[in-house]
Design an enzyme around this catalytic site. Structure first.
Site, PDB file in Angstrom:
ATOM      1  N   GLU A 151      31.271 -15.542  59.593  1.00 47.19           N
ATOM      2  CA  GLU A 151      32.295 -14.792  58.869  1.00 47.19           C
ATOM      3  C   GLU A 151      32.592 -13.503  59.637  1.00 47.19           C
ATOM      4  O   GLU A 151      31.697 -12.651  59.763  1.00 47.19           O
ATOM      5  CB  GLU A 151      31.803 -14.436  57.470  1.00 47.19           C
ATOM      6  CG  GLU A 151      31.574 -15.625  56.566  1.00 47.19           C
ATOM      7  CD  GLU A 151      31.041 -15.200  55.207  1.00 47.19           C
ATOM      8  OE1 GLU A 151      31.695 -15.479  54.199  1.00 47.19           O
ATOM      9  OE2 GLU A 151      29.970 -14.562  55.157  1.00 47.19           O
TER      10      GLU A 151
ATOM     11  N   ASP B 280      26.304 -15.617  58.064  1.00 45.94           N
ATOM     12  CA  ASP B 280      26.842 -14.916  56.912  1.00 45.94           C
ATOM     13  C   ASP B 280      27.170 -13.470  57.308  1.00 45.94           C
ATOM     14  O   ASP B 280      26.364 -12.800  57.961  1.00 45.94           O
ATOM     15  CB  ASP B 280      25.801 -14.938  55.796  1.00 45.94           C
ATOM     16  CG  ASP B 280      26.308 -14.352  54.504  1.00 45.94           C
ATOM     17  OD1 ASP B 280      27.229 -14.939  53.914  1.00 45.94           O
ATOM     18  OD2 ASP B 280      25.776 -13.303  54.083  1.00 45.94           O
TER      19      ASP B 280
END
Length: 644
Positions: free
Chosen positions: A361, A330
């Site tokens: 990400e 994340d």
């Protein structure tokens, strides 16, 4: 109490935490700035349970490289504990061990874990599935543990709904009617290779004793499973055993397991690590203010040596103790490149570790302040990242269906065909260096149009069309949905999608359901049965991709990018070329127009694999030569007819 971070010793051992043995347990804590540390022990994880009492405290002694240590005799399995710390200025703190492997209800006390006693049946025989080791066969289906089985029509035993154990029920069908598969039974037939689980480590905002809902991006204890997913949150070994049982069941079904990890921030600024070494764990501006790159005000400073060690140790623990097959990071751009490469190297050193996936990400939630010399692990850092660390490609996502930050913004499939310029580069996984990316290989690009964040794909298509009839299955929007899927599954790279995209999952226009309600988030297994034709389309595309691996760009590092064809208007056509000397076998066309378009075919004969409505690995229909009419809003895939 900010400390000079450069002066703190770095511990190089691998025994932090409570190291259990039947005759004794050794507790080791890195707390270089503490003046004293005391181990406090309990019979239960909370004071409200039967038999709750505190045991004799144990002082830790100062040891090497900033650590404190104590060995306590006897079989301590199942004892709960915390640390009390005192600092030179008189300040005190109580903290759960950051390396705790189990905990009590709601994670306020660590637990000494006998790992062998917390294994499900046949755990030692559990192995990574063969498909998970084949790059060209990989595809990822993202799901939340509770969403997976909470639906009352799921056919899952009521006491297992929303729990880890729901993944272990093999024969579930819609309302137990024996016809329409659900949950694991459904996944076995879908054809994906990996299931990505939204955070399964212990998170902060769901009361494990009463229930609740959250996506889990609020970390509390990183090295142990979430208790609300266990049938018993009070006894720490239960959540460990049941989480492992889930992984083993997915492996038995031929599916790899990817863990969504949120190491970029903690939920509380006043977290266990900061209590133990104040001023060290969280990233700060030069004036001492906490950075807010995560949007939570408490970014972990991955560039600090002991934070980096913690992240490496934690990932390796999950990979070895839980047999995890991949990690999704994340807000990965809040981590520095050196830390990400260190994690990749540590995974590679494990037996079979090079087959463990790793991607994230490549962006931040806001500005941060890495220390001088640290490089954020974002898109620009692809040349510095190990070639087997991938990134989500928001360029492809927004080009195909429209931007995520403007509900009405269209994309290539739904009203802005000019966006197809970006797709010319997407089909080759941007290996030409466009869009600000320089991937080392196709495997670094994760291609997707939907994930847990933002609108579901179906809701986004409805928003662009200006319709709020989420349970009406408009023919034009179903064509757009199929086209989105077919583009993602014919581009080079790793395909990924949110669970339920393949049956037009809806959250009725809500783009951010991270706190629930569960009724809106849960997979609707009745809808899955109703949308069987769309599910079959996804199954067929996956079968095509496995049968013709040259579509993936992952069969060989030397595999060329697809050969783009000269086609009229906003159409896109390409031939997925092979790295060997064999003749090219496929041609792919994208037609975003709302009318059918005629196309001149390459020489030879061709039969259909996908006509925009149906997809299968076995060619169907007549042999086509010369010209072909491409249906409106479609992806067409043709296979060359073999000649004698």
């Amino acid at each position: 109490m900010n400390q000079n971070r450069k002066d703190l010793p770095v511990y190089t051992g691998n025994d932090l935490g409570a190291v259990y043995a039947r005759r004794s347990t050794t507790f080791t804590l890195w707390a270089p700035t503490a003046a004293s540390v005391t181990l406090r022990r309990y019979t239960t994880g909370t004071d409200t349970e039967p038999g709750a009492r505190e045991l004799d405290p144990v002082p830790l002694r100062r040891a090497e490289q900033g650590t404190w240590r104590a060995t306590v005799g006897g079989d301590l399995a199942g004892q709960y504990y915390v640390y009390d710390l005192t600092f030179a200025d008189g300040c005190t703190a109580t903290a759960v061990d950051p390396y705790a492997r189990a905990c009590g209800c709601n994670g306020q006390r660590g637990m000494v874990l006998d790992s062998a006693a917390a294994e499900p049946e046949n755990w030692a025989a559990d192995r990574r599935p063969a498909r998970a080791n084949d790059p060209a066969a990989r595809s990822v289906w993202e799901v939340h543990v509770a969403d997976f089985s909470a639906d009352e029509h799921s056919g899952i035993r009521p006491e297992w709904r929303g729990k880890f154990l729901a993944f272990t029920q093999e024969d579930s069908t819609l309302d137990c009617e024996g016809e329409h598969p659900t949950c694991l039974n459904y996944l076995r037939q879908l054809g994906v290779s990996h299931v990505q689980l939204q955070p399964i480590f212990d998170f902060a905002t769901v009361d494990e004793s009463t229930g609740g809902y959250n996506w889990g991006y609020d970390p509390l204890n990183y090295n142990l499973p979430e208790g609300s997913y266990a049938t018993d949150p009070y006894h720490g070994e239960v959540r460990v055993r049941e989480c492992r049982a889930m992984v083993a069941a997915l492996h038995k079904a031929g599916l790899g397991v990817i863990m969504d990890v949120v190491y970029n921030h903690t939920y509380y600024a006043d977290n266990w690590m900061e209590r133990i070494v104040p001023g060290y764990w969280l990233r700060r501006h030069p004036d001492g203010r906490l950075t807010n790159g995560s949007g939570c005000g408490c970014d972990l400073a991955s560039e600090h040596p002991m934070v980096r060690k913690y992240l490496v140790d934690s990932v390796i623990y999950w990979a070895t103790a839980y047999h995890i097959d991949g990690f999704r990071f994340d807000l990965m751009a809040l981590h520095d490149v050196d830390t990400m490469n260190a994690i990749r190297a540590a995974l590679d050193a494990l037996p079979g570790g090079k087959n463990i996936l790793m991607y994230g990400e490549p962006w931040q939630g806001g500005a941060t302040c890495m220390e001088a010399g640290a490089i954020p692990a974002d898109k620009n850092a692809l040349p510095q990242l190990d070639g087997r660390i991938g990134i989500f490609c928001d360029n492809t996502r927004d080009t195909i269906k429209g931007g995520v930050f403007d509900a009405r913004a269209p994309g290539y499939v739904n009203g802005a065909p000019g966006a197809g310029y970006t797709l010319l580069h997407a089909v080759g996984a941007y290996r030409d260096g466009t869009e600000g990316m320089q991937p080392r290989n196709s495997g670094q690009i994760v291609q997707y149009v939907s994930a847990h964040d933002n609108f579901t794909l179906w809701d986004k298509l409805k928003a662009v069309a200006g319709r709020r009839t989420y349970d009406i299955f408009d023919g034009d929007l179903l064509a757009q949905n199929r086209m989105c899927a077919a583009i993602c599954l014919t581009c080079q790279g790793l395909p990924f999608w949110q669970a339920g995209e393949e049956f037009a999952r809806t959250k009725h226009g809500d783009p951010n359901t991270y706190k629930g309600p569960l009724a809106e988030n849960a997979l609707d297994w009745t809808r899955a049965a109703r949308m069987g034709e769309l599910v079959e389309f996804y199954q067929g595309l996956l079968a095509i991709r496995r049968t013709w691996p040259e579509l993936t760009g992952l069969t060989d590092p030397a595999q060329p990018a697809p050969l783009l064809l000269a086609v009229p208007g906003w159409l896109i056509g390409f031939v997925p070329e092979r790295s060997d000397d064999a003749p090219n076998r496929l041609v792919v066309y994208y037609n975003p127009e709302r009318t059918a378009q005629w196309m001149n075919l390459p020489g030879g004969g061709w039969r259909t694999l996908c006509d925009g409505r149906h997809a299968q690995a076995t060619p169907f229909g007549p042999v086509r030569t010369g010209q072909m009419e491409l249906p409106a809003t479609s992806v067409v895939i043709l296979a060359a007819v073999k000649t004698e």
